[in-house]
Design an enzyme around this catalytic site. Structure first.
Site, mmCIF file in Angstrom:
data_model
loop_
_atom_site.group_PDB
_atom_site.id
_atom_site.type_symbol
_atom_site.label_atom_id
_atom_site.label_comp_id
_atom_site.label_asym_id
_atom_site.label_seq_id
_atom_site.Cartn_x
_atom_site.Cartn_y
_atom_site.Cartn_z
ATOM 1 N N TYR A 158 -8.559 46.978 42.914
ATOM 2 C CA TYR A 158 -9.187 46.597 44.044
ATOM 3 C C TYR A 158 -10.705 46.426 43.662
ATOM 4 O O TYR A 158 -11.410 46.900 42.852
ATOM 5 C CB TYR A 158 -9.449 48.058 45.209
ATOM 6 C CG TYR A 158 -8.224 48.409 45.656
ATOM 7 C CD1 TYR A 158 -7.361 49.332 44.869
ATOM 8 C CD2 TYR A 158 -7.759 48.105 46.778
ATOM 9 C CE1 TYR A 158 -6.367 49.753 45.393
ATOM 10 C CE2 TYR A 158 -6.464 48.745 47.354
ATOM 11 C CZ TYR A 158 -5.657 49.552 46.578
ATOM 12 O OH TYR A 158 -4.652 50.229 46.978
ATOM 13 N N HIS A 196 -6.505 46.046 50.954
ATOM 14 C CA HIS A 196 -5.880 45.127 50.202
ATOM 15 C C HIS A 196 -6.323 45.097 48.556
ATOM 16 O O HIS A 196 -7.379 44.782 48.297
ATOM 17 C CB HIS A 196 -5.904 43.828 50.677
ATOM 18 C CG HIS A 196 -4.928 42.854 50.062
ATOM 19 N ND1 HIS A 196 -3.669 43.019 50.242
ATOM 20 C CD2 HIS A 196 -5.183 41.707 49.359
ATOM 21 C CE1 HIS A 196 -3.053 42.087 49.494
ATOM 22 N NE2 HIS A 196 -3.943 41.292 48.695
ATOM 23 N N LYS A 198 -1.246 38.924 45.538
ATOM 24 C CA LYS A 198 -2.226 39.479 44.357
ATOM 25 C C LYS A 198 -2.002 38.566 43.442
ATOM 26 O O LYS A 198 -1.069 37.801 43.131
ATOM 27 C CB LYS A 198 -1.659 40.897 43.950
ATOM 28 C CG LYS A 198 -1.578 41.811 45.045
ATOM 29 C CD LYS A 198 -1.460 43.238 44.622
ATOM 30 C CE LYS A 198 -0.829 44.065 45.964
ATOM 31 N NZ LYS A 198 -1.845 44.166 47.071
#
Lengths: 351, 351
Positions: free
Chosen positions: A288, A299, A330
């Site tokens: 993150y 997220h 991602k």
């Protein structure tokens, strides 16, 4: 195409045409390389033009059928079939393609040889060929030097192509460092921090560990980092202090690649990123840029998988990792550590 | 909970309580096993009740703190920490849980011991523990015999739990067999069928190969199947026929596990399923119940990955495969071939 097909000669692994071909094939479609006495085509270019009846090819006194030319070419050049399907696919998508290093140069839409620089260097590989990391890193260095993007074209056993872009990555975040915690006990392969206040503080500010009731369970990499940064004290079940090198030794017994994994963990934490296990995604870490522990559902931006500097990629595995990363929005990043830590992002391209 | 906590004695790896505990702990919450002279708790049950202050535990003349009990229990029982987090999680989700084989029995919502049979047998594993396939197949057989479902609870390094259901699978489809094709040439690691009509027929009716222009490229498993079923003739570049055993030999040189993979391919095709490469998903095959080649975008129902009968699962890899399959709405099936071919489906559970 109603033009009369041109005649070429297959010789020393190239197809040679006369001067008239420069106008018809090079100037109209950027096929081949113009030479003093005509035009030279690679076998892949020649097969493509032969299949479209733009060309007849003479070899050993005969005119070759497509089948004969294809069988010959695939015996002359290793990987001919793969390069052919990729070349054909890119051409049919409307790109100008020239042979180059590692395999092709692709021009941007609207561009062409002589007008614009190539946008991509293309590296063609078979799904079945194991790919050592240096075979990716080398063309990546070359592409970066020449300011080109690197495209990896993977041909599967049914000749479907998946395109990837490979690029250097430099992830960084904006997390503030957490406040020191208290005493923790090393159990078999995890660690418990007992003090409820210290537990909450470390969890809240750095998103370390997992709260189990009022206590914080820390993973081994988290523990090593917090210990190295002087943020916790570690003891064993009998209360005897466990120093960092002893923890490293024990952790390496549990996990073969612990040291490699920890080096990447530490580098990512030092880059102000928040690093958690990526188990649910089949990678070492999910990462993150920042985390608000109060707010659920933050997220993570990266999935990071650590590989050895002599790692060999198996393309089905790479494919799965990248596909999975995309399905959860991602970036898929591979980290390898030589001296420092290097990051390489692999993402799907839809040309 | 304002009740006075009960007193238990830690002895031989169990916690023993008096008769009064049967009413308070067993009859109200199905904790422990009632014995003639009281109630017996496993260490996991005792830790759970101790953390909720429903219990005090005496050992060696002392009353243990949670920390001391936890440190002791984790030194008595291998895997105690994992079972504890899973037990706690399932209890907190409102399920009644009893110790069992392999680790726990879980009762369905609304059910409890003595009223309903257990719904799941639970197998707790650490993310880090490599899992040989027979360690999954054994509890799977047991569960099937007892008509229970099998739950795999995987605890990651941060003590997060992922639940899977593992079950036997029996895939079948409804594809009609394709009509015989023509002559094909074996190139390096793929095969080209040259006749345009035969190519189209095989592609359209059986979704074999990939059309490259008017010709069909076949993969090695497809070729072996079509050859074994007498649907194509295979020659090498010089036109010499290649029989099945010669193809198998060459294919096994290219792909180590070709024979195993082919056995599963053939079984799936014989089950009237359409089988294509699963490369884009990182598995051996994607499998369709039926395919209408006219209609683009038919959805494949299964991803099938072939493993050896002595395969060892690495749970991060398993996790990635299952997660990826779900993200594309397919079932993840592992196939292994002993005598016949067996299929095991693994899917995520959200208890």
């Amino acid at each position: 195409m109603s033009e009369e097909p041109l005649l070429g000669r297959l010789e020393s692994g190239k197809v040679h045409l006369g001067k008239d071909a420069v106008k018809v094939l090079y100037e109209q479609g950027y096929f081949g390389r113009p030479l003093d006495d005509g035009l030279e085509l690679t076998l892949v270019e020649a097969a493509y033009l032969l299949d479209r009846s733009r060309l007849r090819i003479e070899y050993d006194g005969h005119i070759l059928s497509f089948r004969s030319f294809f069988e010959l070419a695939s015996s002359f050049e290793k990987g001919f079939e793969f390069r052919y399907v990729v070349y054909k696919d890119l051409r049919e998508r409307g790109y100008y393609v020239q042979p180059g290093v590692p395999d092709f140069r692709v021009y941007p839409r609207g561009g062409h040889p002589g007008k614009t620089p190539a946008e991509f260097y293309v590296f063609v590989v078979s799904e079945r060929t194991p790919l050592p990391i240096e075979r990716i890193v080398e063309p990546l260095r070359l592409s970066s030097q020449m300011r080109r993007r690197l495209m990896l074209a993977v041909v599967d056993e049914e000749s479907d192509i998946t395109y990837y872009e490979v690029r250097e990555s430099n992830p960084s975040g904006r997390t503030e460092s957490a406040e020191p915690g208290g005493q923790a006990t090393l159990l078999d392969d995890r660690v418990v921090l007992w003090d409820p206040k210290a537990s909450e503080r470390l969890h809240k500010h750095g998103f370390y560990g997992k709260m189990i009731g009022e206590r914080l369970q820390l993973s081994l990499v988290e523990t090593a980092y917090l210990l190295e940064r002087g943020m916790i004290q570690l003891v064993d079940r009998s209360g005897v202090p466990v120093p960092l090198d002893e923890l490293m030794r024990r952790a390496s017994e549990i996990e073969e690649d612990f040291e490699m994994k920890y080096r990447v963990y530490r580098d990512l934490r030092d880059r102000k990123l928040v690093v958690k296990t990526g188990f649910k995604f089949g990678t070492h870490f999910r990462v993150y840029k920042s985390v608000d522990a109060e707010k659920r559902g933050t997220h993570s931006e990266y999935l990071v998988h650590t590989v050895r500097v002599d790692h060999v990629f198996h393309l089905p595995v790479l494919s799965r990792a990248v596909r999975l990363a995309h399905s959860v929005r991602k970036m898929m990043v591979f980290a390898y550590s030589d001296d420092g830590v290097e990051y390489v992002e692999v993402r799907r391209l839809k040309p």
